[in-house]
Each structure stands twice: as structure tokens, then as C-alpha cells.
Write a protein that holds these residues in place. Structure first.
Motif, PDB file in Angstrom:
ATOM      1  N   UNK A  14       0.820  -1.205   0.000  1.00  0.00           N
ATOM      2  CA  UNK A  14       0.000   0.000   0.000  1.00  0.00           C
ATOM      3  C   UNK A  14       0.860   1.263   0.000  1.00  0.00           C
ATOM      4  N   UNK A  15       0.211   2.353  -0.402  1.00  0.00           N
ATOM      5  CA  UNK A  15       0.848   3.672  -0.363  1.00  0.00           C
ATOM      6  C   UNK A  15      -0.072   4.653   0.347  1.00  0.00           C
ATOM      7  N   UNK A  16       0.536   5.688   0.895  1.00  0.00           N
ATOM      8  CA  UNK A  16      -0.147   6.858   1.421  1.00  0.00           C
ATOM      9  C   UNK A  16       0.820   8.015   1.170  1.00  0.00           C
ATOM     10  N   UNK A  17       0.880   8.438  -0.097  1.00  0.00           N
ATOM     11  CA  UNK A  17       1.920   9.369  -0.555  1.00  0.00           C
ATOM     12  C   UNK A  17       1.338  10.743  -0.855  1.00  0.00           C
ATOM     13  N   UNK A  18       2.026  11.773  -0.392  1.00  0.00           N
ATOM     14  CA  UNK A  18       1.572  13.123  -0.697  1.00  0.00           C
ATOM     15  C   UNK A  18       1.876  13.444  -2.167  1.00  0.00           C
ATOM     16  N   UNK A  19       1.041  14.313  -2.746  1.00  0.00           N
ATOM     17  CA  UNK A  19       1.259  14.730  -4.123  1.00  0.00           C
ATOM     18  C   UNK A  19       0.881  16.193  -4.300  1.00  0.00           C
ATOM     19  N   UNK A  20       1.414  16.759  -5.382  1.00  0.00           N
ATOM     20  CA  UNK A  20       1.049  18.097  -5.844  1.00  0.00           C
ATOM     21  C   UNK A  20       0.806  17.978  -7.340  1.00  0.00           C
ATOM     22  N   UNK A  21      -0.283  18.585  -7.792  1.00  0.00           N
ATOM     23  CA  UNK A  21      -0.588  18.657  -9.219  1.00  0.00           C
ATOM     24  C   UNK A  21      -0.611  20.119  -9.628  1.00  0.00           C
ATOM     25  N   UNK A  22       0.077  20.440 -10.707  1.00  0.00           N
ATOM     26  CA  UNK A  22      -0.003  21.775 -11.295  1.00  0.00           C
ATOM     27  C   UNK A  22      -0.719  21.645 -12.627  1.00  0.00           C
ATOM     28  N   UNK A  23      -1.729  22.474 -12.821  1.00  0.00           N
ATOM     29  CA  UNK A  23      -2.551  22.469 -14.027  1.00  0.00           C
ATOM     30  C   UNK A  23      -2.470  23.844 -14.679  1.00  0.00           C
ATOM     31  N   UNK A  24      -2.210  23.888 -15.990  1.00  0.00           N
ATOM     32  CA  UNK A  24      -2.179  25.134 -16.751  1.00  0.00           C
ATOM     33  C   UNK A  24      -3.354  25.155 -17.713  1.00  0.00           C
ATOM     34  N   UNK A  25      -3.900  26.351 -17.944  1.00  0.00           N
ATOM     35  CA  UNK A  25      -5.094  26.522 -18.764  1.00  0.00           C
ATOM     36  C   UNK A  25      -4.893  27.546 -19.865  1.00  0.00           C
ATOM     37  N   UNK A  26      -5.655  27.345 -20.931  1.00  0.00           N
ATOM     38  CA  UNK A  26      -5.798  28.343 -21.975  1.00  0.00           C
ATOM     39  C   UNK A  26      -7.220  28.217 -22.510  1.00  0.00           C
ATOM     40  N   UNK A  27      -7.954  29.321 -22.487  1.00  0.00           N
ATOM     41  CA  UNK A  27      -9.344  29.345 -22.963  1.00  0.00           C
ATOM     42  C   UNK A  27     -10.203  28.259 -22.315  1.00  0.00           C
ATOM     43  N   UNK A  28     -10.025  28.038 -21.011  1.00  0.00           N
ATOM     44  CA  UNK A  28     -10.843  27.094 -20.269  1.00  0.00           C
ATOM     45  C   UNK A  28     -10.495  25.629 -20.464  1.00  0.00           C
ATOM     46  N   UNK A  29      -9.430  25.343 -21.191  1.00  0.00           N
ATOM     47  CA  UNK A  29      -8.997  23.962 -21.430  1.00  0.00           C
ATOM     48  C   UNK A  29      -7.652  23.733 -20.742  1.00  0.00           C
ATOM     49  N   UNK A  30      -7.456  22.513 -20.240  1.00  0.00           N
ATOM     50  CA  UNK A  30      -6.178  22.167 -19.609  1.00  0.00           C
ATOM     51  C   UNK A  30      -5.161  21.923 -20.712  1.00  0.00           C
ATOM     52  N   UNK A  31      -4.073  22.686 -20.669  1.00  0.00           N
ATOM     53  CA  UNK A  31      -3.039  22.581 -21.708  1.00  0.00           C
ATOM     54  C   UNK A  31      -1.781  21.880 -21.219  1.00  0.00           C
ATOM     55  N   UNK A  32      -1.617  21.836 -19.893  1.00  0.00           N
ATOM     56  CA  UNK A  32      -0.386  21.263 -19.352  1.00  0.00           C
ATOM     57  C   UNK A  32      -0.642  20.757 -17.941  1.00  0.00           C
TER      58      UNK A  32
END
Length: 161
Positions: A127-145
Motif C-alpha cells: 500500500x501507499x499513502x503518498x503526498x502529491x502536488x498537481x499543477x494544471x495550466x489553462x488556456x481558454x478554459x482547457x487544460x493545456x499542461x
């Protein structure tokens, strides 16, 4: 060793159990926060189509370095993400849950999410219990990165037989 039958990629995406709890919106002026909250809710509901619909056709997706699914970095386009990331997680992990998720607007075109991955690896039972961070970039309301940061040692230890 447990084995799972091979599934089509979208079915794998739909069966992966992504859950989100304790979501907190901290910046109301960034409309992309709602998109990411909706994306995590779609994961939790198993709605792969809704998840992929938020992605730009040329999304650039990067898993954390040393993550076993980072071997395809960068994944370009929704289909590449569905097959190379979501499909593999669905096949390799018995359970994979996002918990303690907090979502923050960063400026106008970026969203940061923090939380934990909890899960059980299908082949090893570890099993895992791992911390994470997600970075999301947008352009015109769509996820680009997308960029993931996670405790990759915990993931590797769970995957090792």
C-alpha cells in the motif's frame, strides 16, 4: 501474484477508483478552480469522458520524475494520457484513491492541487499513502499542461516485489 484481465483503455480509466475528499476552493476569482474540482469529481464518479473533455487536444502531461509511468513523458494529447497513465494505473493498481485534496487558484491560468494518493498495488499487495502536488495550466478554459510531483520512493517501494 494477482493478475487482472486486460481491459480496453477507456474501461480502465472508468474503473480506476479516484476519489476526492475535503476539497477546498481558496480563490474564487480563478474559474479554472471549478474545472479542476469538477475533474476530480469526474474521476471519483468514473466518468473518463468528462475528464478527457477538459483536456486540450495537445495537452502536455508530465508525471513526476522516477515515477514508473514517467517513462512516456511528456504524454501529448488526451489519448496518450488515457493509455499511458490512466490505463496503466487501472491495470497495475488494485485501488488508487486521491484523498485530502485541496485546490488553489494561482493567478489566472494555473491551478495547484495538493493531497494524498492512497492505494494498493495489484501485483505486490503493498500500500501507499503518498503526498502529491498537481499543477494544471489553462488556456481558454482547457487544460493545456499538467505536472505531477509525488513521493516516488513510496510508489517504487509498493511496486517492487
Amino acid at each position: 501474484m494477482k493478475t487482472k484481465p486486460t481491459k480496453i483503455i477507456l474501461a480502465s480509466l472508468l474503473t480506476v477508483s479516484f476519489l476526492m475528499t475535503a476539497c477546498v476552493q481558496t480563490q474564487n476569482s480563478n474559474p479554472n478552480v471549478e474545472i479542476i474540482e469538477g475533474l476530480y469529481e469526474a474521476f471519483a464518479a468514473g466518468d473518463g469522458g468528462a475528464v478527457l473533455a477538459t483536456f486540450s487536444p495537445d495537452i502536455v502531461w508530465n508525471e513526476a520524475e522516477s515515477n514508473s509511468v514517467a517513462d512516456g513523458n511528456p504524454y501529448i494529447g488526451p489519448q496518450a494520457v488515457a493509455e499511458g497513465v490512466f490505463g496503466r494505473i487501472g491495470q497495475e493498481w488494485e485501488t488508487f484513491v486521491l484523498t485530502d485534496q485541496n485546490v488553489y487558484g494561482v493567478g489566472e491560468d494555473m491551478v495547484l492541487a495538493t493531497g494524498r494518493y492512497q492505494g494498493t498495488h495489484a501485483a505486490t499487495g503493498k500500500t501507499i499513502n503518498a503526498q502529491h502536488v498537481h499543477l494544471w495550466w489553462f488556456e481558454n478554459g482547457m487544460i493545456t499542461r499538467f505536472q505531477q510531483y509525488v513521493d516516488t520512493k513510496q510508489l517504487a517501494d509498493a511496486e517492487a516485489e
